[in-house]
Design an enzyme around this catalytic site. Sequence first.
Site, PDB file in Angstrom:
ATOM      1  N   SER A  71      19.280   2.012   9.949  1.00 53.59           N
ATOM      2  CA  SER A  71      19.473   0.604  10.344  1.00 53.59           C
ATOM      3  C   SER A  71      19.142   0.451  11.819  1.00 53.59           C
ATOM      4  CB  SER A  71      20.939   0.213  10.116  1.00 53.59           C
ATOM      5  OG  SER A  71      21.216  -1.022  10.739  1.00 53.59           O
ATOM      6  N   TYR A 106      29.858   2.055  11.694  1.00 55.60           N
ATOM      7  CA  TYR A 106      28.579   1.879  10.987  1.00 55.60           C
ATOM      8  C   TYR A 106      27.420   2.293  11.886  1.00 55.60           C
ATOM      9  CZ  TYR A 106      24.782  -0.393   8.403  1.00 55.60           C
ATOM     10  OH  TYR A 106      23.616  -0.643   7.724  1.00 55.60           O
TER      11      TYR A 106
HETATM   12  N1  LIG Z   1      21.613  -5.751   4.321  1.00 57.28           N
HETATM   13  C1  LIG Z   1      21.122  -5.472   5.513  1.00 57.28           C
HETATM   14  O1  LIG Z   1      20.838  -6.366   6.304  1.00 57.28           O
HETATM   15  C2  LIG Z   1      20.870  -4.028   5.921  1.00 57.28           C
HETATM   16  C3  LIG Z   1      20.256  -3.795   7.156  1.00 57.28           C
HETATM   17  C4  LIG Z   1      19.996  -2.475   7.549  1.00 57.28           C
HETATM   18  C5  LIG Z   1      20.340  -1.431   6.721  1.00 57.28           C
HETATM   19  N2  LIG Z   1      20.934  -1.669   5.526  1.00 57.28           N
HETATM   20  C6  LIG Z   1      21.244  -0.526   4.657  1.00 57.28           C
HETATM   21  O2  LIG Z   1      20.602  -0.719   3.405  1.00 57.28           O
HETATM   22  C7  LIG Z   1      21.309   0.031   2.395  1.00 57.28           C
HETATM   23  C8  LIG Z   1      21.582  -0.878   1.199  1.00 57.28           C
HETATM   24  O3  LIG Z   1      22.499  -1.880   1.591  1.00 57.28           O
HETATM   25  P1  LIG Z   1      22.557  -3.342   0.938  1.00 57.28           P
HETATM   26  O4  LIG Z   1      22.371  -4.311   2.025  1.00 57.28           O
HETATM   27  O5  LIG Z   1      21.700  -3.395  -0.277  1.00 57.28           O
HETATM   28  O6  LIG Z   1      24.116  -3.409   0.576  1.00 57.28           O
HETATM   29  P2  LIG Z   1      24.876  -3.347  -0.817  1.00 57.28           P
HETATM   30  O7  LIG Z   1      26.326  -3.317  -0.459  1.00 57.28           O
HETATM   31  O8  LIG Z   1      24.375  -4.425  -1.726  1.00 57.28           O
HETATM   32  O9  LIG Z   1      24.406  -1.933  -1.418  1.00 57.28           O
HETATM   33  C9  LIG Z   1      25.013  -0.706  -1.092  1.00 57.28           C
HETATM   34  C10 LIG Z   1      25.333   0.017  -2.405  1.00 57.28           C
HETATM   35  O10 LIG Z   1      25.896   1.299  -2.100  1.00 57.28           O
HETATM   36  C11 LIG Z   1      26.913   1.538  -3.033  1.00 57.28           C
HETATM   37  N3  LIG Z   1      27.912   2.499  -2.550  1.00 57.28           N
HETATM   38  C12 LIG Z   1      28.725   2.351  -1.463  1.00 57.28           C
HETATM   39  N4  LIG Z   1      29.581   3.390  -1.395  1.00 57.28           N
HETATM   40  C13 LIG Z   1      29.280   4.213  -2.437  1.00 57.28           C
HETATM   41  C14 LIG Z   1      29.833   5.431  -2.902  1.00 57.28           C
HETATM   42  N5  LIG Z   1      30.866   6.003  -2.266  1.00 57.28           N
HETATM   43  N6  LIG Z   1      29.301   6.007  -4.008  1.00 57.28           N
HETATM   44  C15 LIG Z   1      28.269   5.420  -4.665  1.00 57.28           C
HETATM   45  N7  LIG Z   1      27.704   4.254  -4.268  1.00 57.28           N
HETATM   46  C16 LIG Z   1      28.219   3.652  -3.174  1.00 57.28           C
HETATM   47  C17 LIG Z   1      27.568   0.171  -3.231  1.00 57.28           C
HETATM   48  O11 LIG Z   1      28.345   0.119  -4.429  1.00 57.28           O
HETATM   49  C18 LIG Z   1      26.376  -0.767  -3.231  1.00 57.28           C
HETATM   50  O12 LIG Z   1      25.870  -1.040  -4.528  1.00 57.28           O
HETATM   51  C19 LIG Z   1      22.564   0.576   3.083  1.00 57.28           C
HETATM   52  O13 LIG Z   1      22.357   1.921   3.461  1.00 57.28           O
HETATM   53  C20 LIG Z   1      22.705  -0.313   4.307  1.00 57.28           C
HETATM   54  O14 LIG Z   1      23.419   0.322   5.339  1.00 57.28           O
HETATM   55  C21 LIG Z   1      21.211  -2.946   5.096  1.00 57.28           C
END
Ligand SMILES: NC(=O)c1ccc[n+]([C@@H]2O[C@H](COP(=O)([O-])OP(=O)(O)OC[C@H]3O[C@@H](n4cnc5c(N)ncnc54)[C@H](O)[C@@H]3O)[C@@H](O)[C@H]2O)c1
Length: 255
Positions: free
Chosen positions: A137, A150
């Site tokens: 990120s 985070y």
């Molecule tokens: N949304 C944003 O703007 C953004 C920006 C930068 C990075 N990210 C990264 O992108 C990735 C996806 O995030 P997202 O935005 O789709 O969020 P999201 O919350 O929709 O997806 C994250 C998924 O990880 C799963 N998860 C969390 N803990 C877990 C565990 N202990 N065991 C199994 N599964 C688990 C959750 O159930 C969820 O489905 C993450 O690594 C997040 O840090 C997101």
Amino acid sequence: MSEDRTVLVTGAGGGLGREIARLLLARGLRVAVADLDEDRLSETVDAAPQRALVLPGDLTAEGAPEATVAAVVKRWGRIDMLVNNAGYGAIQPFLEMQRSTWDRTLGINVIALALLTAAAGRQMGEAGQGRIVNITSPASRMTLPLYTAYAASKAAVDAITRSAAVALAPYGVLVNAVAPGMMDTEMQKSTEAEIARIEGRTDIDAFLAERTARIPLGRRAGVAEIAESVVWLALDAPAYMTAERMNMSGGMDRD
Ligand SMILES: NC(=O)c1ccc[n+]([C@@H]2O[C@H](COP(=O)([O-])OP(=O)(O)OC[C@H]3O[C@@H](n4cnc5c(N)ncnc54)[C@H](O)[C@@H]3O)[C@@H](O)[C@H]2O)c1
């Protein structure tokens, strides 16, 4: 158009991970999906369940990363790619930080990611090829006193990506990362709602618009375009690219 190669996508029950898994299924791969909730995973792979393996469970549990990789190898005899996408983040003012927030954040974002990388890396190393893509990120290089655990966890992802790339290079295994900009997934929406609450902002739309205006490209990222970049790294990127952290943040992240 199906093919033999297999991929494991973590956090594929929704958000970015679901989109990545669906694109990989559409490219004809055999796709294993891991996340907490079985029904959500089944929904992710409903276009081609015969080429999918649904692996529900908490990836932070003792032995879970190794067991998850082993389940893929048991089913298909190989693991060609791993996308470490599962993640967690909680807004918490620096002076109020709780141990439980650190444990949960580092447990999935850092420890599970590192152990999945090692478990998959051992299999890929034996095969003499493989690709791993970690989701980091822009937060990893930002100063975020409301989001310290985070940000620190994503800085650790960058460190693990570099170490894994060098450790696995002799075996022909490539390790890279994508740093997505703001995508309006469940995680992002709840995070920003909490920041607005702490900062006493009542006009959420104005608050979100201000944050969007800080992105040089002037808009938030679509989940699909970020997923495309991950699939490109996993399948199509030249084989000389490893240890790369790819900025997909509309110009927020610049080096
Ligand atoms: N949304 C944003 O703007 C953004 C920006 C930068 C990075 N990210 C990264 O992108 C990735 C996806 O995030 P997202 O935005 O789709 O969020 P999201 O919350 O929709 O997806 C994250 C998924 O990880 C799963 N998860 C969390 N803990 C877990 C565990 N202990 N065991 C199994 N599964 C688990 C959750 O159930 C969820 O489905 C993450 O690594 C997040 O840090 C997101």
